[in-house]
Design a protein around this motif. Structure first.
Motif, short mmCIF file in Angstrom:
data_model
loop_
_atom_site.label_atom_id
_atom_site.label_comp_id
_atom_site.label_asym_id
_atom_site.label_seq_id
_atom_site.Cartn_x
_atom_site.Cartn_y
_atom_site.Cartn_z
N ALA A 75 0.87 -1.18 0.00
CA ALA A 75 0.00 0.00 0.00
C ALA A 75 0.90 1.22 0.00
N GLU A 76 0.43 2.29 -0.63
CA GLU A 76 1.25 3.50 -0.80
C GLU A 76 1.76 4.06 0.52
N ARG A 77 0.95 4.04 1.54
CA ARG A 77 1.35 4.65 2.81
C ARG A 77 2.17 3.74 3.71
N VAL A 78 2.40 2.50 3.30
CA VAL A 78 3.11 1.52 4.12
C VAL A 78 4.53 1.35 3.62
N GLY A 79 5.47 1.48 4.53
CA GLY A 79 6.86 1.16 4.24
C GLY A 79 7.15 -0.24 4.70
N TYR A 80 7.87 -0.99 3.90
CA TYR A 80 8.22 -2.37 4.26
C TYR A 80 9.58 -2.35 4.94
N ILE A 81 9.65 -2.85 6.15
CA ILE A 81 10.90 -2.87 6.90
C ILE A 81 11.71 -4.10 6.54
N GLY A 82 11.05 -5.23 6.42
CA GLY A 82 11.75 -6.47 6.10
C GLY A 82 11.03 -7.65 6.72
N GLY A 83 11.58 -8.81 6.53
CA GLY A 83 10.93 -9.99 7.09
C GLY A 83 11.74 -11.24 6.92
#
Length: 145
Positions: free
Chosen positions: A103-111
């Motif tokens: 989603a545009e407002r979500v930053g992915y940190i990792g996993g």
């Protein structure tokens, strides 16, 4: 302990700082917890309003521990699954899911290991909308007990 919920399963408590964790001997920054009120004392009022909007939803989901420390406020079951960390005039909200959110407002940190960590900037309580609440609910559901 601030935010202690007696319905939560017994977990390991660090003898030095008194905080609880999902694994015995879990690595952590050993600082004592504080009350939520103490965390927000002297911070911009918008941060407390954001926390209140998040906490209202989170506490409606079921048992969890809410732990405030100098760097933020953590929502925990067996481990932390949602974090709020204050910035100058806003808050970072991080959450864990069993899948990646695009989603545009979500930053992915990792996993890894079936866990995916995301970050959303919250400028005010209005940002705690139905979409965000759905991600927080999913995070609660997939967090281990």
């Amino acid at each position: 302990m601030p935010g202690y919920d007696p319905r939560m399963p017994v977990r390991w408590e660090c003898e030095r700082c008194g905080r609880t964790f999902g694994r015995t001997g879990q690595g952590h920054t050993c600082v004592p917890g504080m009350t939520v009120d103490a965390y927000f004392d002297g911070r911009p009022s918008v941060q407390r309003a954001i926390y209140d909007a998040v906490a209202e939803h989170m506490t409606s989901l079921g048992p969890m521990e809410i732990e405030a420390v100098g760097v933020g406020v953590f929502f925990k079951k067996a481990r932390t699954f949602v974090e709020l960390r204050g910035r100058q005039k806003w808050m970072n909200l991080s959450f864990m899911l069993d899948h990646r959110v695009d989603a545009e407002r979500v930053g992915y940190i990792g996993g890894g290991g079936g866990r995916h960590f995301h970050r959303v900037r919250l400028d005010g309580p209005q940002d705690v909308d139905d979409e965000l609440r759905s991600w927080l609910t999913a995070s609660y559901v997939c967090a281990p007990d």
